[in-house]
Design a protein around this motif. Sequence first.
Motif, PDB file in Angstrom:
ATOM      1  N   THR A 192      21.088  -2.000  32.668  1.00 31.60           N
ATOM      2  CA  THR A 192      19.869  -2.495  33.305  1.00 31.60           C
ATOM      3  C   THR A 192      20.095  -3.603  34.310  1.00 31.60           C
ATOM      4  O   THR A 192      19.245  -3.856  35.162  1.00 31.60           O
ATOM      5  N   GLY A 193      21.215  -4.305  34.202  1.00 28.73           N
ATOM      6  CA  GLY A 193      21.459  -5.445  35.079  1.00 28.73           C
ATOM      7  C   GLY A 193      20.772  -6.717  34.612  1.00 28.73           C
ATOM      8  O   GLY A 193      20.728  -7.703  35.355  1.00 28.73           O
ATOM      9  N   ILE A 194      20.245  -6.730  33.390  1.00 31.48           N
ATOM     10  CA  ILE A 194      19.546  -7.901  32.855  1.00 31.48           C
ATOM     11  C   ILE A 194      20.426  -8.558  31.801  1.00 31.48           C
ATOM     12  O   ILE A 194      20.824  -7.908  30.827  1.00 31.48           O
ATOM     13  N   PRO A 195      20.744  -9.862  31.961  1.00 29.32           N
ATOM     14  CA  PRO A 195      21.579 -10.558  30.974  1.00 29.32           C
ATOM     15  C   PRO A 195      20.943 -10.516  29.593  1.00 29.32           C
ATOM     16  O   PRO A 195      19.726 -10.632  29.441  1.00 29.32           O
ATOM     17  N   VAL A 196      21.785 -10.345  28.573  1.00 28.57           N
ATOM     18  CA  VAL A 196      21.288 -10.101  27.226  1.00 28.57           C
ATOM     19  C   VAL A 196      21.644 -11.258  26.302  1.00 28.57           C
ATOM     20  O   VAL A 196      22.789 -11.728  26.277  1.00 28.57           O
ATOM     21  N   GLY A 197      20.626 -11.715  25.559  1.00 28.54           N
ATOM     22  CA  GLY A 197      20.844 -12.588  24.426  1.00 28.54           C
ATOM     23  C   GLY A 197      20.545 -11.782  23.176  1.00 28.54           C
ATOM     24  O   GLY A 197      21.126 -10.729  22.946  1.00 28.54           O
ATOM     25  N   THR A 198      19.598 -12.236  22.383  1.00 26.50           N
ATOM     26  CA  THR A 198      19.116 -11.423  21.275  1.00 26.50           C
ATOM     27  C   THR A 198      18.052 -10.462  21.802  1.00 26.50           C
ATOM     28  O   THR A 198      17.433 -10.700  22.837  1.00 26.50           O
ATOM     29  N   VAL A 199      17.825  -9.378  21.077  1.00 30.29           N
ATOM     30  CA  VAL A 199      16.884  -8.367  21.554  1.00 30.29           C
ATOM     31  C   VAL A 199      15.963  -7.920  20.433  1.00 30.29           C
ATOM     32  O   VAL A 199      16.320  -7.938  19.247  1.00 30.29           O
ATOM     33  N   LEU A 200      14.774  -7.509  20.848  1.00 29.69           N
ATOM     34  CA  LEU A 200      13.791  -6.893  19.953  1.00 29.69           C
ATOM     35  C   LEU A 200      13.450  -5.535  20.533  1.00 29.69           C
ATOM     36  O   LEU A 200      13.050  -5.432  21.693  1.00 29.69           O
ATOM     37  N   VAL A 201      13.622  -4.488  19.750  1.00 26.81           N
ATOM     38  CA  VAL A 201      13.367  -3.117  20.193  1.00 26.81           C
ATOM     39  C   VAL A 201      12.102  -2.610  19.505  1.00 26.81           C
ATOM     40  O   VAL A 201      11.972  -2.722  18.281  1.00 26.81           O
TER      41      VAL A 201
ATOM     42  N   GLY B  61      11.988   3.403  23.944  1.00 24.03           N
ATOM     43  CA  GLY B  61      11.263   2.281  23.372  1.00 24.03           C
ATOM     44  C   GLY B  61      11.260   1.111  24.338  1.00 24.03           C
ATOM     45  O   GLY B  61      11.911   1.139  25.383  1.00 24.03           O
ATOM     46  N   ASP B  62      10.508   0.090  24.003  1.00 23.43           N
ATOM     47  CA  ASP B  62      10.487  -1.136  24.794  1.00 23.43           C
ATOM     48  C   ASP B  62      11.522  -2.093  24.229  1.00 23.43           C
ATOM     49  O   ASP B  62      11.795  -2.102  23.023  1.00 23.43           O
ATOM     50  N   VAL B  63      12.087  -2.908  25.115  1.00 25.29           N
ATOM     51  CA  VAL B  63      13.095  -3.881  24.698  1.00 25.29           C
ATOM     52  C   VAL B  63      12.706  -5.243  25.229  1.00 25.29           C
ATOM     53  O   VAL B  63      12.519  -5.421  26.439  1.00 25.29           O
TER      54      VAL B  63
ATOM     55  N   ASP C 192      23.216  -0.639  22.847  1.00 26.08           N
ATOM     56  CA  ASP C 192      24.500  -1.343  22.771  1.00 26.08           C
ATOM     57  C   ASP C 192      25.023  -1.740  24.146  1.00 26.08           C
ATOM     58  O   ASP C 192      25.877  -2.625  24.258  1.00 26.08           O
ATOM     59  N   ARG C 193      24.487  -1.112  25.213  1.00 25.53           N
ATOM     60  CA  ARG C 193      24.971  -1.393  26.573  1.00 25.53           C
ATOM     61  C   ARG C 193      23.804  -1.735  27.489  1.00 25.53           C
ATOM     62  O   ARG C 193      23.800  -1.403  28.664  1.00 25.53           O
ATOM     63  N   VAL C 194      22.817  -2.417  26.947  1.00 20.46           N
ATOM     64  CA  VAL C 194      21.602  -2.658  27.709  1.00 20.46           C
ATOM     65  C   VAL C 194      21.855  -3.515  28.948  1.00 20.46           C
ATOM     66  O   VAL C 194      21.272  -3.280  30.012  1.00 20.46           O
ATOM     67  N   GLU C 195      22.724  -4.501  28.863  1.00 17.16           N
ATOM     68  CA  GLU C 195      23.002  -5.321  30.050  1.00 17.16           C
ATOM     69  C   GLU C 195      23.728  -4.509  31.112  1.00 17.16           C
ATOM     70  O   GLU C 195      23.406  -4.578  32.304  1.00 17.16           O
ATOM     71  N   GLU C 196      24.683  -3.699  30.692  1.00 18.04           N
ATOM     72  CA  GLU C 196      25.433  -2.861  31.635  1.00 18.04           C
ATOM     73  C   GLU C 196      24.541  -1.838  32.312  1.00 18.04           C
ATOM     74  O   GLU C 196      24.721  -1.529  33.497  1.00 18.04           O
TER      75      GLU C 196
END
Length: 610
Positions: A458-467, A428-430, A452-456
């Motif tokens: 992808t290397g992109i800092p995470v705040g809130t997310v929409l999937v 999916g898109d995030v 659950d590990r999207v920052e780890e």
Amino acid sequence: MLYTGLILVTFCLCPLALTSVTSSVYHDYCVIGAGPGGLQIGYFLHRARRDYVILEKSNRSGNFFHSYPRHRKLISINKRNTGQKNVEFNLRHDWNSLLSDDESLLMTKYSKEMFPHADDLVRYFNDYTNRLNLKVQYNTEMSNIQVIPNATSPDGHVFNMQDQTGQDYMCRTLIVATGMWTPNIPKVHGIELAKGYEDVSIDPEDYEGKSVLILGKGNAGFEIANQIYGSTSLIHMVARTRVRLAWATHYVGDLRAVNNALLDTYQLKSLDGILEGSVEAVRFKKIDGKIHITPNPQDNSPVREPYDVVIRALGFTFDASIFNNTDITRGKKRLKKFPAIHQNYESKDHAGLFYAGTATHSLDFRKSAGGFIHGFRYTARALHRLLEWRYENIPWPSTEFPTSGLYNTILKRINEASGPYQMTGFLGDVAIFSKDGQTVHYIEDYPVKLIDRVEERTGIPVGTVLVITMEYGKNFSSPESDIFRTDRAVSDASVAQLSNFLHPVLYYYKTLPTEEQLNSTYNLPGLHVRPDALHHVIEDFLTLWDAQQSHHLPLRRFLEHIMDKDQRNFFSETCFRLAMTHSSLPETCGNQYTKGIGLTGIRSASPTFS
């Protein structure tokens, strides 16, 4: 890039005796298998200019399809005409092509048949290999894969293996893309009397007037039945589970309509028949040239009469012999034919060992298309992006833009994107919101079970997310479902959550779910964790989510709800009037007025939506 002799010792500092590495060939990435999975991951490695090699035991790419399917007709659709010229959209309905930057390298250019001949697919794979200059080394059969400790490797070890000539190969990252080609042969007394799908005759003349029992009720078994049932006296088919029709389960690996002609002769009582029963519970015995099935506890047993021919068509399993016959961890229960892997396609046995292609299907078995070209071409791309960040420090590709652009981006993706459309519920898109909520990083075709590990990852800092995913209704895809019932679809956007057919679903998380919560269920939100906001875009008969009132307006209001911002688009004239009468402007009008800049820079946009 090749390293040999003392150069290799200097490069990798491997704790091996010099005599064991002087003839080794080193690559950062070794891909085993030049089938579609290996070619697809090879393309991405090649485009990124990585040090890689694809090692193939035969003399051609796609060698599996040189022999299979036996009747030579593919069951993956080759829809050449969609009414659109959008390449990404067209891949939604082209199930055989691999991904590349060459728009002429599509299977739709190689065959006009809806279900092409397998020879055309083999020709396509070899053209794909040659025209893209992929580094495939043919006639190289690998074995004896071993893990060698190495302190300088990111995973603490490297992989060593040999080909049939004794040549050693060493690689930092190993990707196994050998597919599933070892016949599944149950441990049954007398099973040697059965002929295997892999070499049984498919000439109808060889079955003239004969009674045939086929073990297995998947596409392979029905494929053989379709080929010969005009010559046989009868065909019986048996397997533990009931027939699962792809149109009912929405799983492309279940029985396809192109193969199911025998269902007619069964239901219309023309001697052929379908049975449920455990193959492991019977014994085969040959008496007077006929094959008898025992035991038969009842005098009206459906298999009380002997058969002239028994055919085994029980599918294929993963071949682990390349690991020096060392047992590898398998999936549990129905997944035991697959190697056990994590959600990032990495082996549960060894870090740095990954799988590509059909072998990754354990993650979405009977749920999505990861076991087929139109599914694993996208999971291979996802694997490559994960590898790029892990080993090359290259973040997952993303676009960053103001949150005012999210609405149009989502509309474009749900109407065009092929990855989430094929890998329903798994890719999916995030949209990753910045901490101040002003911008968003948008990434495409991400494995949603790794959210659950999207920052780890992808290397992109995470705040809130929409999937954003594509999904069928929860209770719509099963052998028991009446998928042709009169109320099978809904048309009122107020009950979009009741949609049955494939449709977009959006999950908003202020705090990311944990791995345990994600694994508690198939659907993304889980049984024990609900998203902070959830939105279904109502299903559409045309699979075009372009209706202003039914699709666009509810989506826009959902985004306004989670972002607490006006997401309407305005004409320049409307922005001017708002600037003259309000102290602040909607984000889509820009900030020119609030800064006293005047009219310069106001952008024209879509008409106002109520």
